[in-house]
Scaffold this motif. Sequence first.
Motif, PDB file in Angstrom:
ATOM      1  N   VAL A 187       0.978  -1.231  -0.009  1.00  0.00           N
ATOM      2  CA  VAL A 187       0.156  -0.016  -0.098  1.00  0.00           C
ATOM      3  C   VAL A 187       0.896   1.201   0.171  1.00  0.00           C
ATOM      4  CG1 VAL A 187      -1.799   1.238   1.025  1.00  0.00           C
ATOM      5  CG2 VAL A 187      -1.606  -1.159   1.296  1.00  0.00           C
ATOM      6  N   GLY A 222       0.506   5.430   0.571  1.00  0.00           N
ATOM      7  CA  GLY A 222      -0.667   6.665   1.003  1.00  0.00           C
ATOM      8  C   GLY A 222      -0.072   7.797   0.237  1.00  0.00           C
ATOM      9  N   SER A 254       5.027   9.947   1.591  1.00  0.00           N
ATOM     10  CA  SER A 254       5.825  10.812   2.244  1.00  0.00           C
ATOM     11  C   SER A 254       6.962  10.011   3.131  1.00  0.00           C
ATOM     12  CB  SER A 254       4.923  11.978   2.986  1.00  0.00           C
ATOM     13  OG  SER A 254       4.300  11.288   3.980  1.00  0.00           O
ATOM     14  N   ASN A 255       6.866   8.823   3.372  1.00  0.00           N
ATOM     15  CA  ASN A 255       7.848   8.399   4.281  1.00  0.00           C
ATOM     16  C   ASN A 255       8.470   7.081   3.739  1.00  0.00           C
ATOM     17  OD1 ASN A 255       9.171   8.662   6.708  1.00  0.00           O
ATOM     18  ND2 ASN A 255       7.677   7.387   7.805  1.00  0.00           N
ATOM     19  N   THR A 284      -1.152  10.272   4.616  1.00  0.00           N
ATOM     20  CA  THR A 284      -2.799   9.762   5.028  1.00  0.00           C
ATOM     21  C   THR A 284      -2.804   9.352   6.364  1.00  0.00           C
ATOM     22  OG1 THR A 284      -1.752   7.440   4.157  1.00  0.00           O
ATOM     23  CG2 THR A 284      -2.942   8.975   2.564  1.00  0.00           C
ATOM     24  N   GLU A 295      10.912   4.016   4.587  1.00  0.00           N
ATOM     25  CA  GLU A 295      11.104   2.670   4.352  1.00  0.00           C
ATOM     26  C   GLU A 295      11.501   2.617   2.676  1.00  0.00           C
ATOM     27  OE1 GLU A 295       7.603   0.302   4.260  1.00  0.00           O
ATOM     28  OE2 GLU A 295       8.930  -1.602   3.309  1.00  0.00           O
TER      29      GLU A 295
HETATM   30  C1  LIG Z   1       8.035  17.277   4.988  1.00  0.00           C
HETATM   31  C2  LIG Z   1       7.750  16.210   5.721  1.00  0.00           C
HETATM   32  C3  LIG Z   1       7.446  16.279   7.032  1.00  0.00           C
HETATM   33  C4  LIG Z   1       7.268  15.402   7.826  1.00  0.00           C
HETATM   34  N1  LIG Z   1       7.141  15.245   9.123  1.00  0.00           N
HETATM   35  C5  LIG Z   1       6.903  14.387  10.059  1.00  0.00           C
HETATM   36  C6  LIG Z   1       6.530  14.474  11.449  1.00  0.00           C
HETATM   37  O1  LIG Z   1       6.761  15.652  11.984  1.00  0.00           O
HETATM   38  N2  LIG Z   1       6.363  13.508  12.278  1.00  0.00           N
HETATM   39  C7  LIG Z   1       6.103  12.160  11.630  1.00  0.00           C
HETATM   40  O2  LIG Z   1       6.199  11.226  12.458  1.00  0.00           O
HETATM   41  N3  LIG Z   1       6.448  12.249  10.215  1.00  0.00           N
HETATM   42  C8  LIG Z   1       6.827  13.204   9.440  1.00  0.00           C
HETATM   43  N4  LIG Z   1       6.940  12.855   8.224  1.00  0.00           N
HETATM   44  C9  LIG Z   1       6.704  11.318   7.750  1.00  0.00           C
HETATM   45  C10 LIG Z   1       5.456  11.045   7.079  1.00  0.00           C
HETATM   46  O3  LIG Z   1       4.668  12.389   6.703  1.00  0.00           O
HETATM   47  C11 LIG Z   1       4.456  10.364   7.987  1.00  0.00           C
HETATM   48  O4  LIG Z   1       5.281   9.239   8.464  1.00  0.00           O
HETATM   49  C12 LIG Z   1       3.168   9.804   7.270  1.00  0.00           C
HETATM   50  O5  LIG Z   1       2.481   9.247   8.187  1.00  0.00           O
HETATM   51  C13 LIG Z   1       3.237   8.891   6.113  1.00  0.00           C
HETATM   52  O6  LIG Z   1       2.128   9.018   5.449  1.00  0.00           O
HETATM   53  P1  LIG Z   1       1.952   8.396   3.886  1.00  0.00           P
HETATM   54  O7  LIG Z   1       0.524   8.476   3.749  1.00  0.00           O
HETATM   55  O8  LIG Z   1       2.556   9.544   2.952  1.00  0.00           O
HETATM   56  O9  LIG Z   1       2.538   7.297   3.930  1.00  0.00           O
HETATM   57  P2  LIG Z   1       3.745   6.126   2.703  1.00  0.00           P
HETATM   58  O10 LIG Z   1       4.859   7.033   2.623  1.00  0.00           O
HETATM   59  O11 LIG Z   1       2.784   6.055   1.665  1.00  0.00           O
HETATM   60  O12 LIG Z   1       3.907   5.035   3.454  1.00  0.00           O
HETATM   61  C14 LIG Z   1       4.659   4.940   4.417  1.00  0.00           C
HETATM   62  C15 LIG Z   1       4.537   3.419   5.085  1.00  0.00           C
HETATM   63  O13 LIG Z   1       3.154   3.156   5.411  1.00  0.00           O
HETATM   64  C16 LIG Z   1       2.695   2.011   4.819  1.00  0.00           C
HETATM   65  N5  LIG Z   1       1.263   2.411   4.702  1.00  0.00           N
HETATM   66  C17 LIG Z   1       0.747   3.606   4.240  1.00  0.00           C
HETATM   67  N6  LIG Z   1      -0.396   3.636   4.391  1.00  0.00           N
HETATM   68  C18 LIG Z   1      -0.965   2.169   4.771  1.00  0.00           C
HETATM   69  C19 LIG Z   1      -2.195   1.799   5.252  1.00  0.00           C
HETATM   70  N7  LIG Z   1      -3.160   2.089   5.087  1.00  0.00           N
HETATM   71  N8  LIG Z   1      -2.017   0.603   5.692  1.00  0.00           N
HETATM   72  C20 LIG Z   1      -0.785  -0.150   6.066  1.00  0.00           C
HETATM   73  N9  LIG Z   1       0.191   0.367   5.679  1.00  0.00           N
HETATM   74  C21 LIG Z   1       0.383   1.453   5.011  1.00  0.00           C
HETATM   75  C22 LIG Z   1       3.524   1.848   3.310  1.00  0.00           C
HETATM   76  O14 LIG Z   1       3.503   0.759   2.749  1.00  0.00           O
HETATM   77  C23 LIG Z   1       4.833   2.371   3.892  1.00  0.00           C
HETATM   78  O15 LIG Z   1       5.430   1.244   4.301  1.00  0.00           O
HETATM   79  C24 LIG Z   1       7.111  13.961   7.385  1.00  0.00           C
HETATM   80  C25 LIG Z   1       7.145  13.820   5.912  1.00  0.00           C
HETATM   81  C26 LIG Z   1       7.771  14.775   5.195  1.00  0.00           C
HETATM   82  C27 LIG Z   1       7.555  14.702   3.583  1.00  0.00           C
END
Ligand SMILES: Cc1cc2nc3c(=O)[nH]c(=O)nc-3n(C[C@H](O)[C@H](O)[C@H](O)COP(=O)(O)OP(=O)(O)OC[C@H]3O[C@@H](n4cnc5c(N)ncnc54)[C@H](O)[C@@H]3O)c2cc1C
Length: 330
Positions: free
Chosen positions: A47, A49, A52-53, A116, A328
């Motif tokens: 999956v 989202g 961003s990580n 997300t 990751e």
């Molecule tokens: C500018 C910036 C600032 C940030 N600041 C912070 C901060 O202050 N604190 C913080 O904790 N993080 C921060 N982050 C990291 C990131 O925003 C978070 O970890 C966020 O929760 C990732 O969400 P995503 O939907 O982009 O996940 P993705 O990057 O799409 O996925 C991350 C991981 O989660 C898994 N995943 C995604 N969705 C699901 C789902 N529905 N079910 C199961 N697994 C799933 C994916 O397979 C992957 O392993 C930041 C990132 C950026 C770019």
Amino acid sequence: MTPDLDLQRHNTFGLPARARFGTTITHAGQLAPLLAEAAAMHLPLRVLGGGSNVVLRPHFEGVIALMGIAGRDIVGTHGDHTLVQIGAGENWHSIVEWTLGQGLPGLENLASIPGTVGAAPIQNIGAYGLELVDRFHSLQAFDATDNSIRSFDRDECEFAYRQSFFKRAPGRFIVLSVTLALPNDWRPNLAYPGLIDIPADADAKTIMDRVVAIRASKLPDWRVTGNAGSFFHNPIVEPEVAQAIAAEFPSSPRYPAADGRIKLSAAWLIERAGFKGHTHGAAGVSPNHALVVVNNGGATQAEITDLAAEIVAGVAARFGVQLVQEPELL
Ligand SMILES: Cc1cc2nc3c(=O)[nH]c(=O)nc-3n(C[C@H](O)[C@H](O)[C@H](O)COP(=O)(O)OP(=O)(O)OC[C@H]3O[C@@H](n4cnc5c(N)ncnc54)[C@H](O)[C@@H]3O)c2cc1C
């Protein structure tokens, strides 16, 4: 399913990446047939989202499910908390704004975190003195091993600093919705530097606006300069390691952690090891924030990964501390 799905606009690093197949999930019923299709082709399913990580490889030989399950509802109360249930595909920051608009404060310190709602529990997102666990009630997840839908309460999620049960079993559970518990007797959480001067009777919107402003001034905008936020966890070390660093740098940042261990600042270690502003091809360490690895334009996954390895080796050689990467490699 779309073949050869382009993922470049689905990751905040903006890395060029493609998946063998991809599709958007808007309801849980799509998952079992999709997994069966992937299994028939002997392909893994993961999956994504907001991307961003993650550090995406140029080609993912598998199926990417883009999380698009929507929904936001106030579903009841639990003790002196109001429960809100949110679809996994909802944008986290929009939900922070929405809850405040509903007169439900509690998420304001976590404003402006990209991505997300479904990904928020994966690493127990945290910022400005608050973590998801502080506002978490339960979640629903699809178990890819038997196609069942399971509920997880807070204890079952095993949340810790940037950690959860789900992070240890990547790909097995797909979060469908998250239920948050927002305190009815809300009090502002102003302990974190940058918020301390806010008056104690400030409302949540004032705090959210401050958090958004500080973050915008400190972090590069990923829409302009690709990045994944903090690239390394703050390391938690034995007291002897922290003492050795403190002997040389008495003002180095140190915070008490569990079991008598000490949390250090990864940004400080990286800067002191000489990496702030350092580049490797089109990948670099932000000149403004040593914890943020950036794509200066046209960077590849290999450049990001090589730069990260250089930083890890440099910090280990200089301070004897092993940094752990946050996003990751997918
Ligand atoms: C500018 C910036 C600032 C940030 N600041 C912070 C901060 O202050 N604190 C913080 O904790 N993080 C921060 N982050 C990291 C990131 O925003 C978070 O970890 C966020 O929760 C990732 O969400 P995503 O939907 O982009 O996940 P993705 O990057 O799409 O996925 C991350 C991981 O989660 C898994 N995943 C995604 N969705 C699901 C789902 N529905 N079910 C199961 N697994 C799933 C994916 O397979 C992957 O392993 C930041 C990132 C950026 C770019």
